[in-house]
Design a protein around this motif. Structure first.
Motif, PDB file in Angstrom:
ATOM      1  N   PRO A 202      -6.267  -7.223  -4.302  1.00 39.12           N
ATOM      2  CA  PRO A 202      -5.282  -6.583  -3.419  1.00 39.12           C
ATOM      3  C   PRO A 202      -5.876  -5.523  -2.495  1.00 39.12           C
ATOM      4  O   PRO A 202      -5.284  -5.193  -1.464  1.00 39.12           O
ATOM      5  N   SER A 203      -7.051  -4.976  -2.854  1.00 36.46           N
ATOM      6  CA  SER A 203      -7.640  -3.939  -2.002  1.00 36.46           C
ATOM      7  C   SER A 203      -9.156  -3.921  -2.185  1.00 36.46           C
ATOM      8  O   SER A 203      -9.658  -3.698  -3.277  1.00 36.46           O
ATOM      9  N   LEU A 204      -9.854  -4.184  -1.082  1.00 31.58           N
ATOM     10  CA  LEU A 204     -11.322  -4.230  -1.088  1.00 31.58           C
ATOM     11  C   LEU A 204     -11.843  -3.353   0.050  1.00 31.58           C
ATOM     12  O   LEU A 204     -11.317  -3.396   1.167  1.00 31.58           O
ATOM     13  N   VAL A 205     -12.863  -2.563  -0.255  1.00 31.77           N
ATOM     14  CA  VAL A 205     -13.545  -1.750   0.763  1.00 31.77           C
ATOM     15  C   VAL A 205     -15.012  -2.149   0.786  1.00 31.77           C
ATOM     16  O   VAL A 205     -15.645  -2.266  -0.268  1.00 31.77           O
ATOM     17  N   VAL A 311     -12.212   6.365  -1.929  1.00 32.88           N
ATOM     18  CA  VAL A 311     -11.695   5.758  -3.159  1.00 32.88           C
ATOM     19  C   VAL A 311     -10.425   6.462  -3.629  1.00 32.88           C
ATOM     20  O   VAL A 311      -9.463   5.808  -4.067  1.00 32.88           O
ATOM     21  N   CYS A 312     -10.388   7.771  -3.540  1.00 33.36           N
ATOM     22  CA  CYS A 312      -9.179   8.499  -3.942  1.00 33.36           C
ATOM     23  C   CYS A 312      -8.017   8.205  -2.997  1.00 33.36           C
ATOM     24  O   CYS A 312      -6.856   8.175  -3.418  1.00 33.36           O
ATOM     25  N   LEU A 313      -8.304   7.963  -1.738  1.00 34.70           N
ATOM     26  CA  LEU A 313      -7.254   7.708  -0.753  1.00 34.70           C
ATOM     27  C   LEU A 313      -6.737   6.278  -0.834  1.00 34.70           C
ATOM     28  O   LEU A 313      -5.527   6.036  -0.831  1.00 34.70           O
ATOM     29  N   VAL A 314      -7.655   5.309  -0.933  1.00 33.01           N
ATOM     30  CA  VAL A 314      -7.279   3.891  -0.877  1.00 33.01           C
ATOM     31  C   VAL A 314      -7.055   3.295  -2.261  1.00 33.01           C
ATOM     32  O   VAL A 314      -6.253   2.377  -2.418  1.00 33.01           O
ATOM     33  N   ARG A 348     -11.130   4.018 -12.583  1.00 29.80           N
ATOM     34  CA  ARG A 348     -11.121   3.345 -13.887  1.00 29.80           C
ATOM     35  C   ARG A 348     -11.046   1.819 -13.766  1.00 29.80           C
ATOM     36  O   ARG A 348     -11.534   1.106 -14.637  1.00 29.80           O
ATOM     37  N   ASN A 349     -10.450   1.319 -12.666  1.00 32.32           N
ATOM     38  CA  ASN A 349     -10.392  -0.125 -12.439  1.00 32.32           C
ATOM     39  C   ASN A 349     -11.207  -0.543 -11.222  1.00 32.32           C
ATOM     40  O   ASN A 349     -10.984  -1.615 -10.656  1.00 32.32           O
ATOM     41  N   LEU A 350     -12.160   0.313 -10.837  1.00 30.06           N
ATOM     42  CA  LEU A 350     -12.968   0.056  -9.648  1.00 30.06           C
ATOM     43  C   LEU A 350     -14.263  -0.656 -10.006  1.00 30.06           C
ATOM     44  O   LEU A 350     -14.999  -0.224 -10.902  1.00 30.06           O
TER      45      LEU A 350
END
Length: 388
Positions: A202-205, A311-314, A348-350
């Protein structure tokens, strides 16, 4: 008075089939609520337009097995050109993503749009010949560039002199007569990694560290570009207010001025160990030269500081480190600071990974983006309407 919602079109049915959401008439009926006769009528139009083929039969719960519907990936090809500051990778792909011909060449993006785009067209024609594909089978062209892109046009690119506002899509559209998609190189790489390895993410950087530094974001299956194409431009975040290192954007202390491959090569050269550019710097790191190893890890820490905010923002599920420097102790430095600075809940799920596709991520992302655009429901509906 509320208007009734429009019924799913033929283009929407093709999208369901192409993306694997439906494979049979019955599944299309169930997904859309359309009558069997309406589904049949729209499938007939798609077949007549050359968009569909029957790919055998699906499993049956009794009676005659249903025919399996498939998007016809052989109906054309897509051209992709991923341009960097000093190199380019180009390719011809079928609509499913199979490479028919590819090339890697040196170029200078600073030579300007006229010369570079002329070369791109000539090289793509050569690749088409090598692939045995006539030009009339080209369905779309994708171009990745190392600069910010707004609505298909490069805007104020720090490392692309002469490109600001140039009508790239119009230029290539005249050459090929098909839709042309233009996007930032980090965006197309991010979409390539998403489509190739993490299609359910759902979200990749993705952060690319090469001549410059940039990031691409894929949220809910789509590239997030921001209001005017500036999303992900982390290379120009100021990380050292005391630094006298001048960035190509003109500011001092930017992340790219301190941690890009170019900056690291310059710093190593200034210290007495010559490195012509980012690739040469990486070779020295791999050779175990202590000064190069130390700079790589230090640069990783700087990038990790910026990424801890991202990471904290997205709150992404996957963070991909890509580019020339990504295979070095640089990644160790990124992880070191990222997990220190970012909130545990954000990490934690990154999964922090390096690129699986390497230098091919850009052209593969362009292929997928062009196919999504050319065969979007509304685009297919327009093509079918033009045939009548």
């Amino acid at each position: 008075m509320r208007q009734a919602a429009a019924q799913p079109s033929a283009g929407h049915l093709l999208w369901l089939i192409r993306t694997g959401r439906a494979h049979t008439r019955a599944e299309l009926q169930q997904r859309t609520g359309l009558a069997r006769s309406t589904v049949s009528q729209r499938l007939d139009a798609l077949r007549a337009g050359g968009f569909l083929r029957v790919g055998g039969v699906d499993s049956s719960t009794g009676g005659r097995p249903p025919s399996r519907l498939e998007f016809d990936y052989q109906q054309g090809v897509v051209l992709a050109a991923d341009l960097g500051a000093t190199h380019a990778r180009l390719g011809v792909f079928d609509l499913a993503g199979a490479a028919l011909a590819e090339s890697v060449s040196r170029l200078r993006i600073s030579d300007g749009p006229g010369k570079v785009l002329g070369w791109v067209t000539a090289e793509l024609r050569s690749l088409l010949d090598r692939a045995g594909q006539p030009a009339n089978r080209v369905r779309g062209v994708g171009l990745g560039v190392p600069g910010p892109v707004e609505s298909g046009t490069v805007r104020q690119p720090p490392i692309m002199p002469g490109w600001d506002g140039y009508p790239i899509a119009e230029h290539l559209g005249r050459d090929w007569g098909v839709p042309v998609l233009v996007d930032n190189d980090a965006n197309v790489m991010a979409f390539g990694e998403y489509a190739g390895g993490y299609p359910d993410c759902p979200s990749l950087v993705l952060v690319k560290v090469a001549t410059g530094i940039g990031a691409g974001l894929v949220l809910d299956g789509a590239v997030y570009r921001g209001i005017d194409g500036g999303a992900g431009d982390i290379g120009h975040v100021r990380v050292d207010a005391t630094s006298r290192a001048r960035c190509m954007c003109g500011s001092l202390g930017c992340l790219a001025a301190l941690a890009s491959g170019t900056a690291l090569a310059e710093r190593l050269t200034a210290g007495g160990i010559p490195a012509a550019g980012g690739k040469e710097f990486v070779e020295l790191v791999r050779a175990g030269i202590p000064e190069a190893v130390g700079l790589a890890r230090e640069a990783g820490r700087l990038v990790g500081e910026v990424l801890s905010t991202v990471v904290c923002l997205v709150n992404p599920q996957v963070l991909v480190i890509a580019g020339d420097v990504a295979e070095t102790q640089f990644v160790t430095g990124v992880r070191e600071v990222l997990y220190q600075r970012a909130l545990p809940r954000a990490t934690r799920n990154l999964a922090v990974v390096t690129s699986e596709l390497g230098d091919r991520a850009g052209v593969l992302g362009l292929r997928a983006m062009v196919v999504d655009a050319v065969y979007a429901p509304e685009a297919v509906d327009r093509l079918l309407e033009a045939r009548h």
